[in-house]
Design a protein around this motif. Structure first.
Motif, PDB file in Angstrom:
ATOM      1  N   UNK A   1      20.692  37.764 -14.685  1.00 48.68           N
ATOM      2  CA  UNK A   1      19.773  36.637 -14.876  1.00 48.68           C
ATOM      3  C   UNK A   1      19.530  36.422 -16.363  1.00 48.68           C
ATOM      4  N   UNK A   2      19.279  35.190 -16.715  1.00 51.15           N
ATOM      5  CA  UNK A   2      18.945  34.873 -18.097  1.00 51.15           C
ATOM      6  C   UNK A   2      17.506  35.262 -18.383  1.00 51.15           C
ATOM      7  N   UNK A   3      17.300  35.868 -19.519  1.00 47.69           N
ATOM      8  CA  UNK A   3      15.949  36.237 -19.928  1.00 47.69           C
ATOM      9  C   UNK A   3      15.341  35.120 -20.766  1.00 47.69           C
ATOM     10  N   UNK A   4      14.063  35.260 -21.040  1.00 49.01           N
ATOM     11  CA  UNK A   4      13.393  34.288 -21.901  1.00 49.01           C
ATOM     12  C   UNK A   4      14.051  34.263 -23.283  1.00 49.01           C
ATOM     13  N   UNK A   5      14.463  35.432 -23.761  1.00 48.51           N
ATOM     14  CA  UNK A   5      15.136  35.530 -25.062  1.00 48.51           C
ATOM     15  C   UNK A   5      16.478  34.783 -25.035  1.00 48.51           C
ATOM     16  N   UNK A   6      17.222  34.906 -23.927  1.00 47.86           N
ATOM     17  CA  UNK A   6      18.496  34.191 -23.773  1.00 47.86           C
ATOM     18  C   UNK A   6      18.282  32.683 -23.804  1.00 47.86           C
ATOM     19  N   UNK A   7      17.275  32.224 -23.096  1.00 52.80           N
ATOM     20  CA  UNK A   7      16.975  30.791 -23.044  1.00 52.80           C
ATOM     21  C   UNK A   7      16.561  30.261 -24.419  1.00 52.80           C
ATOM     22  N   UNK A   8      15.798  31.048 -25.155  1.00 50.01           N
ATOM     23  CA  UNK A   8      15.382  30.648 -26.502  1.00 50.01           C
ATOM     24  C   UNK A   8      16.605  30.549 -27.426  1.00 50.01           C
ATOM     25  N   UNK A   9      17.541  31.470 -27.290  1.00 51.28           N
ATOM     26  CA  UNK A   9      18.759  31.442 -28.107  1.00 51.28           C
ATOM     27  C   UNK A   9      19.593  30.202 -27.793  1.00 51.28           C
ATOM     28  N   UNK A  10      19.686  29.841 -26.521  1.00 47.62           N
ATOM     29  CA  UNK A  10      20.420  28.636 -26.110  1.00 47.62           C
ATOM     30  C   UNK A  10      19.741  27.398 -26.685  1.00 47.62           C
ATOM     31  N   UNK A  11      18.418  27.360 -26.618  1.00 44.77           N
ATOM     32  CA  UNK A  11      17.659  26.227 -27.152  1.00 44.77           C
ATOM     33  C   UNK A  11      17.876  26.089 -28.659  1.00 44.77           C
ATOM     34  N   UNK A  12      17.810  27.197 -29.394  1.00 43.47           N
ATOM     35  CA  UNK A  12      17.999  27.157 -30.841  1.00 43.47           C
ATOM     36  C   UNK A  12      19.417  26.708 -31.196  1.00 43.47           C
ATOM     37  N   UNK A  13      20.405  27.160 -30.430  1.00 45.60           N
ATOM     38  CA  UNK A  13      21.791  26.756 -30.688  1.00 45.60           C
ATOM     39  C   UNK A  13      21.945  25.248 -30.492  1.00 45.60           C
ATOM     40  N   UNK A  14      21.366  24.725 -29.431  1.00 48.76           N
ATOM     41  CA  UNK A  14      21.440  23.291 -29.150  1.00 48.76           C
ATOM     42  C   UNK A  14      20.756  22.487 -30.254  1.00 48.76           C
ATOM     43  N   UNK A  15      19.599  22.947 -30.707  1.00 49.73           N
ATOM     44  CA  UNK A  15      18.893  22.252 -31.780  1.00 49.73           C
ATOM     45  C   UNK A  15      19.693  22.264 -33.068  1.00 49.73           C
ATOM     46  N   UNK A  16      20.362  23.364 -33.365  1.00 50.91           N
ATOM     47  CA  UNK A  16      21.159  23.426 -34.593  1.00 50.91           C
ATOM     48  C   UNK A  16      22.387  22.537 -34.494  1.00 50.91           C
ATOM     49  N   UNK A  17      22.923  22.336 -33.281  1.00 48.30           N
ATOM     50  CA  UNK A  17      24.061  21.440 -33.089  1.00 48.30           C
ATOM     51  C   UNK A  17      23.654  19.982 -33.310  1.00 48.30           C
ATOM     52  N   UNK A  18      22.402  19.655 -33.055  1.00 47.96           N
ATOM     53  CA  UNK A  18      21.919  18.296 -33.229  1.00 47.96           C
ATOM     54  C   UNK A  18      21.648  17.963 -34.693  1.00 47.96           C
ATOM     55  N   UNK A  19      21.542  18.975 -35.541  1.00 43.88           N
ATOM     56  CA  UNK A  19      21.294  18.742 -36.969  1.00 43.88           C
ATOM     57  C   UNK A  19      22.579  18.306 -37.659  1.00 43.88           C
ATOM     58  N   UNK A  20      22.425  17.594 -38.759  1.00 46.39           N
ATOM     59  CA  UNK A  20      23.567  17.240 -39.598  1.00 46.39           C
ATOM     60  C   UNK A  20      24.007  18.473 -40.371  1.00 46.39           C
ATOM     61  N   UNK A  21      25.321  18.654 -40.515  1.00 48.46           N
ATOM     62  CA  UNK A  21      25.810  19.809 -41.257  1.00 48.46           C
ATOM     63  C   UNK A  21      27.161  19.522 -41.917  1.00 48.46           C
ATOM     64  N   UNK A  22      27.435  20.326 -42.929  1.00 48.20           N
ATOM     65  CA  UNK A  22      28.723  20.328 -43.612  1.00 48.20           C
ATOM     66  C   UNK A  22      29.179  21.774 -43.670  1.00 48.20           C
ATOM     67  N   UNK A  23      30.459  22.013 -43.333  1.00 46.15           N
ATOM     68  CA  UNK A  23      31.046  23.341 -43.451  1.00 46.15           C
ATOM     69  C   UNK A  23      32.184  23.277 -44.460  1.00 46.15           C
ATOM     70  N   UNK A  24      32.175  24.225 -45.390  1.00 41.69           N
ATOM     71  CA  UNK A  24      33.227  24.311 -46.397  1.00 41.69           C
ATOM     72  C   UNK A  24      34.056  25.555 -46.096  1.00 41.69           C
ATOM     73  N   UNK A  25      35.386  25.376 -46.011  1.00 40.21           N
ATOM     74  CA  UNK A  25      36.288  26.489 -45.723  1.00 40.21           C
ATOM     75  C   UNK A  25      36.376  27.457 -46.889  1.00 40.21           C
ATOM     76  N   UNK A  26      35.979  28.707 -46.646  1.00 39.44           N
ATOM     77  CA  UNK A  26      36.005  29.735 -47.681  1.00 39.44           C
ATOM     78  C   UNK A  26      36.986  30.845 -47.343  1.00 39.44           C
ATOM     79  N   UNK A  27      38.142  30.481 -46.805  1.00 35.87           N
ATOM     80  CA  UNK A  27      39.205  31.468 -46.642  1.00 35.87           C
ATOM     81  C   UNK A  27      39.832  31.697 -48.018  1.00 35.87           C
ATOM     82  N   UNK A  28      40.757  32.631 -48.113  1.00 35.35           N
ATOM     83  CA  UNK A  28      41.386  32.941 -49.397  1.00 35.35           C
ATOM     84  C   UNK A  28      42.028  31.709 -50.017  1.00 35.35           C
ATOM     85  N   UNK A  29      42.761  30.946 -49.209  1.00 38.42           N
ATOM     86  CA  UNK A  29      43.431  29.758 -49.750  1.00 38.42           C
ATOM     87  C   UNK A  29      42.415  28.688 -50.148  1.00 38.42           C
TER      88      UNK A  29
END
Length: 116
Positions: free
Chosen positions: A3-31
């Motif tokens: 079963x999902x715990x309250x902590x699991x549900x909070x983590x899912x909620x936070x992930x969804x909220x962060x997906x709704x935010x605007x973001x930029x990712x810069x590739x920092x691999x060696x190349x």
């Protein structure tokens, strides 16, 4: 199945909220680093502050297109998600000014885009 715990549900909620935010990712691999990712990242951070842009700027790993480094992925709500390639200081400035602030694509550096 557990079963999902309250902590699991909070983590899912936070992930969804962060997906709704605007973001930029810069590739920092060696190349990416060798091609100038640090300059692109620093410029994106500086320009977003200068324009008071509501966007998270993050570092990430390899995207798999070494010949197009430095690669920058941009997610702005109600716009296609875009990979910009060969991002130098000038292009990073355009990404913030045009894509993030004016909701216009920087057409000459698009390597891939997805419509959400």
């Amino acid at each position: 199945m557990a079963s999902l715990t309250k902590k699991d549900l909070e983590a899912i909620k936070q992930k969804k909220q962060s997906e709704d935010r605007n973001w930029i990712k810069v590739g920092f691999s060696t190349c990416g680093i060798a091609a100038g990712a640090q300059v692109a990242y620093d410029t994106l951070v500086e320009e977003s502050r200068k324009h008071n842009a509501d966007i998270d700027i993050k570092k990430c790993g390899c995207v798999g297109m070494c010949s197009a480094e430095p690669l920058v992925e941009v997610h702005v709500k109600n716009m296609p998600q875009v990979f910009y390639g060969k991002v130098d200081k000038e292009t990073a400035t355009k990404i913030v000014e045009k894509h993030v602030c004016s909701k216009m694509l920087v057409n000459d550096r698009i390597y891939d885009l997805k419509f959400n």
